[in-house]
Enzyme design. Structure first.
Site, PDB file in Angstrom:
ATOM      1  N   ASN A   6      -9.531  77.696  59.723  1.00  0.00           N
ATOM      2  CA  ASN A   6      -9.493  76.320  59.207  1.00  0.00           C
ATOM      3  C   ASN A   6     -10.931  75.788  59.154  1.00  0.00           C
ATOM      4  O   ASN A   6     -11.522  75.500  60.188  1.00  0.00           O
ATOM      5  CB  ASN A   6      -8.629  75.460  60.149  1.00  0.00           C
ATOM      6  CG  ASN A   6      -8.606  73.990  59.737  1.00  0.00           C
ATOM      7  OD1 ASN A   6      -9.031  73.634  58.647  1.00  0.00           O
ATOM      8  ND2 ASN A   6      -8.096  73.145  60.620  1.00  0.00           N
ATOM      9  N   PHE A   7     -11.454  75.670  57.935  1.00  0.00           N
ATOM     10  CA  PHE A   7     -12.853  75.230  57.789  1.00  0.00           C
ATOM     11  C   PHE A   7     -13.016  73.729  58.050  1.00  0.00           C
ATOM     12  O   PHE A   7     -14.133  73.265  58.227  1.00  0.00           O
ATOM     13  CB  PHE A   7     -13.363  75.505  56.373  1.00  0.00           C
ATOM     14  CG  PHE A   7     -13.610  76.950  56.033  1.00  0.00           C
ATOM     15  CD1 PHE A   7     -13.330  77.977  56.925  1.00  0.00           C
ATOM     16  CD2 PHE A   7     -14.146  77.291  54.796  1.00  0.00           C
ATOM     17  CE1 PHE A   7     -13.571  79.309  56.594  1.00  0.00           C
ATOM     18  CE2 PHE A   7     -14.397  78.612  54.461  1.00  0.00           C
ATOM     19  CZ  PHE A   7     -14.110  79.622  55.347  1.00  0.00           C
ATOM     20  N   LYS A   8     -11.922  72.973  57.958  1.00  0.00           N
ATOM     21  CA  LYS A   8     -12.001  71.499  58.038  1.00  0.00           C
ATOM     22  C   LYS A   8     -12.979  70.996  56.970  1.00  0.00           C
ATOM     23  O   LYS A   8     -12.931  71.479  55.852  1.00  0.00           O
ATOM     24  CB  LYS A   8     -12.371  71.061  59.444  1.00  0.00           C
ATOM     25  CG  LYS A   8     -11.501  71.729  60.507  1.00  0.00           C
ATOM     26  CD  LYS A   8     -11.749  71.208  61.877  1.00  0.00           C
ATOM     27  CE  LYS A   8     -10.928  72.007  62.870  1.00  0.00           C
ATOM     28  NZ  LYS A   8     -10.955  71.443  64.201  1.00  0.00           N
ATOM     29  N   HIS A  87      -1.638  68.998  61.188  1.00  0.00           N
ATOM     30  CA  HIS A  87      -2.803  69.207  62.062  1.00  0.00           C
ATOM     31  C   HIS A  87      -3.096  67.910  62.819  1.00  0.00           C
ATOM     32  O   HIS A  87      -2.989  66.813  62.279  1.00  0.00           O
ATOM     33  CB  HIS A  87      -4.024  69.633  61.238  1.00  0.00           C
ATOM     34  CG  HIS A  87      -5.139  70.147  62.095  1.00  0.00           C
ATOM     35  ND1 HIS A  87      -5.991  69.302  62.772  1.00  0.00           N
ATOM     36  CD2 HIS A  87      -5.506  71.404  62.412  1.00  0.00           C
ATOM     37  CE1 HIS A  87      -6.851  70.040  63.465  1.00  0.00           C
ATOM     38  NE2 HIS A  87      -6.583  71.314  63.266  1.00  0.00           N
ATOM     39  N   GLU A 156      -1.424  73.782  69.091  1.00  0.00           N
ATOM     40  CA  GLU A 156      -2.840  73.477  69.287  1.00  0.00           C
ATOM     41  C   GLU A 156      -2.996  72.276  70.216  1.00  0.00           C
ATOM     42  O   GLU A 156      -2.918  71.121  69.761  1.00  0.00           O
ATOM     43  CB  GLU A 156      -3.485  73.128  67.945  1.00  0.00           C
ATOM     44  CG  GLU A 156      -3.391  74.223  66.911  1.00  0.00           C
ATOM     45  CD  GLU A 156      -4.470  74.057  65.854  1.00  0.00           C
ATOM     46  OE1 GLU A 156      -5.346  74.907  65.808  1.00  0.00           O
ATOM     47  OE2 GLU A 156      -4.455  73.052  65.130  1.00  0.00           O
ATOM     48  N   GLY A 162     -11.911  72.096  69.232  1.00  0.00           N
ATOM     49  CA  GLY A 162     -13.307  71.746  68.969  1.00  0.00           C
ATOM     50  C   GLY A 162     -14.095  71.379  70.216  1.00  0.00           C
ATOM     51  O   GLY A 162     -15.215  70.884  70.122  1.00  0.00           O
ATOM     52  N   SER A 193     -10.239  76.209  70.414  1.00  0.00           N
ATOM     53  CA  SER A 193     -11.411  76.917  70.955  1.00  0.00           C
ATOM     54  C   SER A 193     -11.187  78.411  71.159  1.00  0.00           C
ATOM     55  O   SER A 193     -11.725  78.995  72.097  1.00  0.00           O
ATOM     56  CB  SER A 193     -11.890  76.243  72.245  1.00  0.00           C
ATOM     57  OG  SER A 193     -12.310  74.910  71.959  1.00  0.00           O
TER      58      SER A 193
END
Ligand code: PEP
Length: 231
Positions: A6-8, A87, A156, A162, A193
């Site tokens: 997931n590049f965000k 998300h 998650e 993050g 993470s």
């Protein structure tokens, strides 16, 4: 193991193209699917055989008057049939309620999309104990058809996203066991993470069917090293 990147809001159109080319060539011998979620502006009709490119979000409509949004008609142009829904950043920062997440899920299910559906708790909820944790997580499954054959779920914990601090293997195992009481068919990924240093111990948890990776996926070589290390 399923791997998803997931590049965000990271990578440009040019760097995404280079990333996809690099990962596609590195991953030729990988059997399981690898999902990549670039930002919408970088979506293209990528010629990939090993990678599945999806979107991080879209509006639940084919087209219409939804200023600033992208619908199915626009995704079809690039043969996109995979989406992330639920998300925590969309729930927390963009204010998506469970009702709107479930509506989006129902729409994209109807359109036959593969859906990676995310759920996870904030630290305060985890600290309240098992009952609160279960109640919170199960509420995020309300309105979601867990028997949908193109569903993948990603657990998650928000406090691990993050932050560089992953959940412990004991916490991941226990929470996946809890979730698997109701998620009986869909693969269940862990996200939060996951990185090169901890991927082997996460992959070794039998209740973990894959990982959704943010920061550590941004470099194609590092992401591929994680895939290699998990095997
Ligand atoms: C994510 O946001 O889906 C995620 C898992 O991020 P990170 O790997 O950076 O914690």
């Amino acid at each position: 193991m399923i791997f998803a990147a997931n590049f965000k809001t990271n990578h440009t159109r040019a760097s995404t193209k280079a990333y996809i080319q690099t990962l596609e060539s590195l991953a030729q011998k990988v059997e399981n699917p690898i999902y990549v979620f670039p930002p919408l502006s970088a979506i293209d009709d990528f010629a990939t055989s090993k990678l599945v490119v999806g979107v991080q979000n879209a509006y639940p409509a084919r087209n219409g008057a939804f200023t600033g949004e992208v619908g199915v008609e626009q995704l079809e142009e690039f043969a996109i049939k995979t989406i992330l829904i639920g998300h925590s950043e969309r729930r927390e920062i963009l204010g998506e309620s469970q009702e709107s997440v479930a509506k989006k899920f129902a729409f994209f299910k109807e359109q036959g999309f593969t859906i990676i559906y995310c759920l996870g708790e904030p630290l305060e909820v985890r600290q309240e104990g098992q009952e609160a944790l279960q109640e919170y997580l199960f509420a995020q499954l309300e309105g979601i058809d867990l028997s949908y054959e193109k569903l993948i779920v990603a657990y998650e914990p928000i406090w691990a996203i993050g932050t560089g601090v992953s959940a412990t293997t004991a916490d991941i195992r226990a929470t996946h066991q809890l979730l698997k009481k109701v998620i009986t068919q869909a693969p269940l990924l862990y996200g939060g993470s996951a990185k090169l240093d901890n991927i082997k111990e996460i992959a070794d948890i039998s209740e973990v069917d894959g990982v959704l990776v943010g920061s550590a996926s941004l470099d194609a070589h590092n992401f591929f090293a994680m895939i290699e290390a998990s095997r």
